[in-house]
Design an enzyme around this catalytic site. Structure first.
Site, short mmCIF file in Angstrom:
data_model
loop_
_atom_site.label_atom_id
_atom_site.label_comp_id
_atom_site.label_asym_id
_atom_site.label_seq_id
_atom_site.Cartn_x
_atom_site.Cartn_y
_atom_site.Cartn_z
N LEU A 1 -35.13 8.43 -79.83
CA LEU A 1 -33.89 7.74 -80.17
C LEU A 1 -33.99 6.23 -80.03
CD1 LEU A 1 -30.30 8.79 -79.37
CD2 LEU A 1 -31.06 6.55 -78.53
N LEU A 2 -33.53 5.55 -81.06
CA LEU A 2 -33.41 4.09 -81.04
C LEU A 2 -31.94 3.76 -80.84
CD1 LEU A 2 -34.61 1.70 -83.90
CD2 LEU A 2 -32.18 2.00 -83.44
N ASP B 1 -29.64 -0.04 -79.28
CA ASP B 1 -29.40 -1.47 -79.47
C ASP B 1 -30.65 -2.31 -79.79
OD1 ASP B 1 -27.34 -0.25 -78.13
OD2 ASP B 1 -27.34 -1.63 -76.43
N GLN C 1 -33.78 -0.59 -77.85
CA GLN C 1 -33.63 0.46 -76.84
C GLN C 1 -34.28 1.73 -77.37
OE1 GLN C 1 -31.44 0.57 -73.59
NE2 GLN C 1 -32.73 -1.21 -73.91
N TYR D 1 -32.37 -1.32 -69.73
CA TYR D 1 -31.25 -1.39 -70.66
C TYR D 1 -31.25 -2.72 -71.42
CZ TYR D 1 -28.76 2.94 -69.44
OH TYR D 1 -28.37 4.24 -69.30
N SER D 2 -30.21 -2.90 -72.23
CA SER D 2 -30.22 -4.00 -73.19
C SER D 2 -30.26 -5.39 -72.58
CB SER D 2 -28.99 -3.89 -74.09
OG SER D 2 -29.21 -2.84 -74.98
N ARG E 1 -23.58 -5.08 -67.64
CA ARG E 1 -24.90 -5.04 -68.30
C ARG E 1 -24.97 -5.89 -69.57
NH1 ARG E 1 -22.75 0.27 -68.45
NH2 ARG E 1 -21.76 0.73 -70.46
N ASP E 2 -26.18 -5.92 -70.12
CA ASP E 2 -26.48 -6.51 -71.44
C ASP E 2 -26.41 -8.03 -71.48
OD1 ASP E 2 -26.42 -3.77 -71.98
OD2 ASP E 2 -24.45 -3.84 -72.94
N GLU F 1 -19.39 -3.98 -74.15
CA GLU F 1 -20.85 -3.92 -74.11
C GLU F 1 -21.43 -5.02 -75.01
OE1 GLU F 1 -22.15 0.53 -73.07
OE2 GLU F 1 -21.62 0.33 -75.17
C1 FRU Z 1 -24.91 0.03 -75.88
C2 FRU Z 1 -25.51 0.41 -74.54
C3 FRU Z 1 -25.66 -0.81 -73.65
C4 FRU Z 1 -26.76 -0.39 -72.72
C5 FRU Z 1 -27.65 0.40 -73.63
C6 FRU Z 1 -28.38 1.53 -72.98
O1 FRU Z 1 -25.22 0.95 -76.87
O2 FRU Z 1 -24.73 1.39 -73.91
O3 FRU Z 1 -24.48 -1.19 -72.98
O4 FRU Z 1 -27.43 -1.49 -72.17
O5 FRU Z 1 -26.83 0.90 -74.66
O6 FRU Z 1 -29.27 2.12 -73.87
#
Ligand code: FRU
Length: 489
Positions: free
Chosen positions: A44-45, A47, A63, A106-107, A167-168, A222
């Site tokens: 799975l791909l 972000d 991701q 994560y992102s 996050r992110d 996000e």
């Molecule tokens: C958005 C998200 C981000 C997180 C990432 C995890 O799609 O939920 O907030 O960092 O995907 O894969």
């Protein structure tokens, strides 16, 4: 496979050769593999991450959960390109290996500094009670492409007032200072964005929350992104928990922007207009932007959404990234256009010119499963007109303009194998213009439709049969003047 927690949170080395070979052959046997979009080799791909230009090349990570079509232990996968069109799969960029990213890298984003590319990402961890503890971690890529993580996170806690949905990070530089926005949830379970600042990318100070007029707008924001464009400040984010309103916010989660004055870091407030969705199609989320060497602001999104099953799942993979889009501002609105480099994909060309009067017509050369198509409709008094594509027996995807309602409508009710039906099979968006131009990029299992030079975009996965490759143009309840060109890709 039943995706238990144990199966999801496995590292790639924990899978047997047999499992990997089986997965690869399932993926390769899938009839919906794309021909010119970034897609995962397996698994799975989601972000786009670390989108940047460094050492003469574009770098675009994403991701990635390698072992199946589910959100499991996330890696950053690395791709690069010289032209934003042809991407090379480099391999794993960041692996979840430490106590600070044990449950997923994560992102995050990237920025060049002193000849190196700094990658700031969220290290996702879970404790024994499966409670999240996010850290913001740094990895540094040198000119040879080697990526090394710092031992300790650069932001090792969530500031008071916010939950562990934190996050992110998206970095930018202004003058000699670095800034990062991070997506957050307040203790009262509303979403927001916070700001950090740093002089060296290694030491970060919490500056505070960015105050917007969207105080109570969903439960989590996000993937924020902030930049200036044509003297305006633009804040992009993907809020969760927004209810549908008219034709807006129909997808499970949203992704959009507010536009206004530039952010003054010391004041932390952003005065801005309404929140607009970036994309009006079915499958678009978590976009990220970068500025390229000639100063263009370019956006790439995830052509998918969380928590929805897709027909490719049974072949062991899911999702792809969108094509890169160039952003500009016109009359207080973000305009998105496919980057001009995509023209290098253009192969054989076909043209069609006709007045359509209460009819539906095909033209020589107008068919296929991967192509670019530009169709302009002018001088119309028809009540509806548009394009049917990926047409086969009992299948078609339709994009049309309803001149009575003054709306662009994308209908994937009969596109093929169904997806995300709970969220409807039609998307609409108001548009009032004397000429309607549909600019489509069709790939084996997707379509991106730019309307009137990027005023609106509809991005969607579709899952038709291989032999559903017809294209028909139609006008009903009157006439419309059609001028179309199609390029093989
Ligand atoms: C958005 C998200 C981000 C997180 C990432 C995890 O799609 O939920 O907030 O960092 O995907 O894969």
């Amino acid at each position: 496979m039943i995706w238990t927690k144990e199966k999801r949170y496995r590292r790639i080395e924990e899978a047997s050769q047999e499992e990997l070979l089986k997965l690869r052959s399932e993926v390769n046997g899938c009839k919906w593999r794309q021909s010119y979009h970034i897609q995962p080799e397996t698994g799975l791909l989601n972000d786009p991450n670390g989108f940047s230009y460094f050492n003469g090349e574009y770098h675009l990570f994403y991701q990635w959960f390698p072992l199946g079509p589910v959100h499991g232990l996330k890696y950053w996968y690395h791709t690069k390109s010289k032209d934003l069109v042809h991407w090379e799969n480099v391999g794993i960029g960041i692996e979840p290996t430490t106590a600070y990213d044990s449950h997923g890298a994560y992102s995050g984003s990237a920025i060049e500094h002193e000849g190196k590319l700094y990658l700031l990402y969220t290290g996702n961890t879970r404790d024994d009670n499966w409670v999240r503890h996010p850290f913001q971690c740094m990895a540094i890529m040198d000119q040879s492409g080697e990526i090394v993580k710092l031992e300790r996170p650069v932001i090792d806690r969530v500031p008071a007032g916010y939950t562990d949905h934190f996050r992110d990070p998206k970095i930018w530089k202004e003058g000699n200072e670095f800034f990062a926005v991070i997506g957050a949830q307040r203790l009262n379970e509303t979403g927001c964005v916070v700001l950090y600042r740093s002089e060296d990318l290694l030491h970060w100070a919490f500056a505070g929350e960015i105050s917007t007029s969207l105080e109570n707008f969903g439960y989590m924001w996000e993937c924020p992104d902030y930049f200036t464009l044509q003297d305006k400040g633009v804040l992009i984010f993907s809020p969760q928990g927004i209810e549908p309103k008219g034709d807006q916010f129909e997808n499970i989660y949203q992704s959009g922007y507010v536009l206004g004055s530039q952010l003054v870091p010391n004041q932390l407030s952003l005065s801005h207009g309404s929140f607009y969705e970036l994309d009006r199609g079915f499958d678009f989320y978590a976009p990220q932007t970068m500025v390229n060497p000639d100063g263009r602001r370019i956006l790439v999104g995830w052509m998918g959404l969380p928590e929805i099953e897709y027909p490719t799942d049974k072949n062991g993979w899911a999702h792809c990234l969108t094509l890169p889009r160039e952003l500009s501002i016109k009359e207080g609105k973000l305009i998105q256009q496919p980057v001009k480099e995509l023209q290098t994909l253009r192969g054989q060309q076909y043209e069609a010119n006709a007045v359509l009067a209460d009819e539906s017509r095909g033209f020589a050369g107008f068919s296929g499963t991967a192509y670019e198509l530009i169709a302009e409709f002018a001088d119309f008094d028809a009540s509806k007109f548009g394009i049917e594509f990926r047409v086969g027996k009992d299948e078609k995807t339709v994009v049309q303009y309803d001149a009575v309602q003054k709306k662009v409508i994308l209908d994937r009710t009969n596109s093929g194998e169904v997806v995300g039906e709970d969220y409807g099979t039609v998307r609409k968006c108001s548009l009032d213009a004397p000429v309607i131009k549909f600019h489509l990029f069709v790939d084996v299992s997707s379509v991106e439709i730019f309307i009137n030079d990027g005023e609106e975009v509809f991005t969607s996965r579709i899952f038709p049969k291989e032999d559903s490759h017809g294209i028909r143009f139609f006008a009903t309840g009157g006439k419309a003047n059609l001028c179309a060109v199609k390029f093989e890709v």
